[in-house]
Design a protein around this motif. Structure first.
Motif, PDB file in Angstrom:
ATOM      1  N   SER A  48       0.570  -1.112  -0.114  1.00 11.19           N
ATOM      2  CA  SER A  48       0.028  -0.019   0.078  1.00 11.19           C
ATOM      3  C   SER A  48       0.711   1.487  -0.124  1.00 11.19           C
ATOM      4  O   SER A  48       0.642   2.021  -0.688  1.00 11.19           O
ATOM      5  N   ASP A  49       1.970   1.340   0.848  1.00 11.54           N
ATOM      6  CA  ASP A  49       2.644   2.450   0.958  1.00 11.54           C
ATOM      7  C   ASP A  49       3.422   3.113  -0.283  1.00 11.54           C
ATOM      8  O   ASP A  49       3.561   3.891  -0.853  1.00 11.54           O
ATOM      9  N   TRP A  50       3.781   2.025  -1.153  1.00 12.13           N
ATOM     10  CA  TRP A  50       4.511   1.772  -2.578  1.00 12.13           C
ATOM     11  C   TRP A  50       3.421   2.355  -3.395  1.00 12.13           C
ATOM     12  O   TRP A  50       3.888   3.222  -4.465  1.00 12.13           O
ATOM     13  N   ARG A  51       2.205   1.898  -3.144  1.00 12.39           N
ATOM     14  CA  ARG A  51       1.218   2.549  -4.287  1.00 12.39           C
ATOM     15  C   ARG A  51       0.938   3.863  -3.838  1.00 12.39           C
ATOM     16  O   ARG A  51       0.764   4.598  -5.131  1.00 12.39           O
ATOM     17  N   LEU A  52       0.814   4.292  -2.965  1.00 12.89           N
ATOM     18  CA  LEU A  52       0.726   5.797  -2.548  1.00 12.89           C
ATOM     19  C   LEU A  52       1.877   6.499  -3.139  1.00 12.89           C
ATOM     20  O   LEU A  52       1.817   7.534  -3.804  1.00 12.89           O
ATOM     21  N   ASP A  53       3.036   6.114  -2.957  1.00  8.98           N
ATOM     22  CA  ASP A  53       4.026   6.711  -3.557  1.00  8.98           C
ATOM     23  C   ASP A  53       4.197   6.826  -4.869  1.00  8.98           C
ATOM     24  O   ASP A  53       4.381   7.913  -5.638  1.00  8.98           O
ATOM     25  N   ALA A  54       3.728   5.747  -5.620  1.00  8.20           N
ATOM     26  CA  ALA A  54       3.451   5.698  -7.107  1.00  8.20           C
ATOM     27  C   ALA A  54       2.344   6.847  -7.604  1.00  8.20           C
ATOM     28  O   ALA A  54       2.727   7.732  -8.492  1.00  8.20           O
ATOM     29  N   ALA A  55       1.299   6.872  -6.880  1.00  9.03           N
ATOM     30  CA  ALA A  55       0.422   8.097  -6.895  1.00  9.03           C
ATOM     31  C   ALA A  55       1.003   9.369  -6.928  1.00  9.03           C
ATOM     32  O   ALA A  55       0.677  10.230  -7.606  1.00  9.03           O
ATOM     33  N   GLU A  56       1.573   9.703  -5.780  1.00 10.60           N
ATOM     34  CA  GLU A  56       2.361  10.879  -5.694  1.00 10.60           C
ATOM     35  C   GLU A  56       3.190  11.310  -6.706  1.00 10.60           C
ATOM     36  O   GLU A  56       3.347  12.439  -7.213  1.00 10.60           O
ATOM     37  N   ALA A  57       4.075  10.495  -7.324  1.00  8.06           N
ATOM     38  CA  ALA A  57       4.843  10.680  -8.156  1.00  8.06           C
ATOM     39  C   ALA A  57       4.201  10.878  -9.497  1.00  8.06           C
ATOM     40  O   ALA A  57       4.743  11.886 -10.169  1.00  8.06           O
ATOM     41  N   ALA A  58       3.143  10.397  -9.932  1.00 11.41           N
ATOM     42  CA  ALA A  58       2.248  10.662 -10.818  1.00 11.41           C
ATOM     43  C   ALA A  58       1.867  12.080 -10.970  1.00 11.41           C
ATOM     44  O   ALA A  58       1.875  12.881 -11.719  1.00 11.41           O
ATOM     45  N   VAL A  59       1.128  12.460  -9.649  1.00  3.89           N
ATOM     46  CA  VAL A  59       0.417  13.612  -9.671  1.00  3.89           C
ATOM     47  C   VAL A  59       1.423  14.828  -9.671  1.00  3.89           C
ATOM     48  O   VAL A  59       1.000  15.989  -9.914  1.00  3.89           O
ATOM     49  N   ASN A  60       2.605  14.583  -9.204  1.00 12.11           N
ATOM     50  CA  ASN A  60       3.473  15.538  -9.044  1.00 12.11           C
ATOM     51  C   ASN A  60       3.710  16.039 -10.643  1.00 12.11           C
ATOM     52  O   ASN A  60       4.355  17.370 -10.641  1.00 12.11           O
ATOM     53  N   ILE A  61       3.829  15.249 -11.357  1.00 12.59           N
ATOM     54  CA  ILE A  61       3.883  15.615 -12.894  1.00 12.59           C
ATOM     55  C   ILE A  61       2.418  16.002 -13.496  1.00 12.59           C
ATOM     56  O   ILE A  61       2.434  17.036 -14.284  1.00 12.59           O
ATOM     57  N   ALA A  62       1.684  15.112 -13.365  1.00 11.86           N
ATOM     58  CA  ALA A  62       0.282  15.151 -13.762  1.00 11.86           C
ATOM     59  C   ALA A  62      -0.756  15.637 -12.923  1.00 11.86           C
ATOM     60  O   ALA A  62      -1.442  14.452 -12.356  1.00 11.86           O
ATOM     61  N   VAL A  63      -1.026  16.733 -12.581  1.00  6.33           N
ATOM     62  CA  VAL A  63      -1.825  16.923 -11.299  1.00  6.33           C
ATOM     63  C   VAL A  63      -3.312  16.637 -11.766  1.00  6.33           C
ATOM     64  O   VAL A  63      -3.931  16.343 -10.808  1.00  6.33           O
ATOM     65  N   GLY A  64      -3.596  16.677 -13.053  1.00  5.52           N
ATOM     66  CA  GLY A  64      -5.002  16.354 -13.458  1.00  5.52           C
ATOM     67  C   GLY A  64      -5.582  14.986 -13.100  1.00  5.52           C
ATOM     68  O   GLY A  64      -6.684  14.713 -13.013  1.00  5.52           O
ATOM     69  N   CYS A  65      -4.465  14.062 -12.824  1.00  5.77           N
ATOM     70  CA  CYS A  65      -5.096  12.675 -12.717  1.00  5.77           C
ATOM     71  C   CYS A  65      -5.365  12.313 -11.063  1.00  5.77           C
ATOM     72  O   CYS A  65      -5.618  11.133 -10.765  1.00  5.77           O
TER      73      CYS A  65
END
Length: 241
Positions: free
Chosen positions: A95-112
């Motif tokens: 779970s914590d890695w999945r959250l980390d992946a989400a944060e990494a994506a959102v840092n570049i693509a806020v819209g997702c």
């Protein structure tokens, strides 16, 4: 400097460095790109291919898959974001890695952010605390939907009690009316330990609600139950002696 002196030899070296899933070589290229070093297109493609291969490999530990996706973001924003979103949705990953992946994506693509974090908050395979965290991240995008998620989590008996109370606490400023309803429901439960009931009562006090006398009784520890099981305790009648 080396690339300027012998671009062909340097380009071939960098391409080999990033080929065949060499994550450290890919990391080096990503760091050089961020420093402004000119990276040959062939080497950049090799690094992107290696990172995509590693991040997409289900037999590889989630941590390394995430590292590969993060490196790819620095080389290819679009491809890296797509990989990070896929990792965030990959249930077998911690779970914590999945959250980390989400944060990494959102840092570049806020819209997702709204869709990714909403999905994590509603995913029963995620840790309870991670689901609450994801719901809180939705506030940035859609406060009403975030409130819906928090109400659902606070009311979910399958989650840890601490996480349910945390979800209720997060509702206090977001939606006071629904927070009061949720807190009253939690306080009426006989399964919560005293310290959590006190926390819930504090939340109701902050909301301006005055719990009834019946609700106050839930703080009484029934010593008749083994292991300190909580319940209502009937006052002793002195005439029974």
């Amino acid at each position: 400097m080396a690339h300027e002196q012998d671009p062909d030899a340097t380009g071939q070296y960098l391409q080999r460095l990033a080929a065949d899933g060499n994550i450290e070589g890919c990391r080096f290229l990503a760091e050089q790109a961020q420093l402004g070093t000119t990276i040959p297109a062939a080497a950049a493609r090799a690094a992107a291919e290696s990172c995509t291969l590693l991040a997409s490999r289900p037999t590889l530990r989630g941590y390394w898959r995430l590292e590969a996706a993060k490196i790819l973001i620095r080389i290819d924003h679009s491809g890296g974001v797509d990989l990070c979103v896929r990792l965030a949705e990959d249930e077998p990953i911690r779970s914590d890695w999945r959250l980390d992946a989400a944060e990494a994506a959102v840092n570049i693509a806020v819209g997702c952010g709204a869709s990714v974090f909403s999905g994590l908050a509603g995913d029963p395979t995620m840790y309870a605390s991670a689901r609450v965290y994801a719901a809180l991240r939705v506030i940035r995008y859609d406060k009403e939907h975030a409130a819906d998620l928090l109400v659902s989590l606070a009311s979910n008996r399958g989650l840890s009690q601490e996480s349910r109370v945390r979800a209720a606490r997060s509702l206090v400023d977001l939606d006071p009316t629904r927070a009061a309803t949720v807190c009253t429901g939690l306080l009426e439960s006989h399964t919560f330990p005293p310290y959590l009931r006190i926390a819930i009562l504090d939340l109701l006090t902050r909301l301006g609600d005055q719990p009834t006398e019946d609700l106050h009784e839930v703080f009484v520890l029934d010593t008749q139950f083994e292991g300190g099981l909580l319940g209502r305790q009937t006052p002793r009648n002195p005439h029974d002696d």
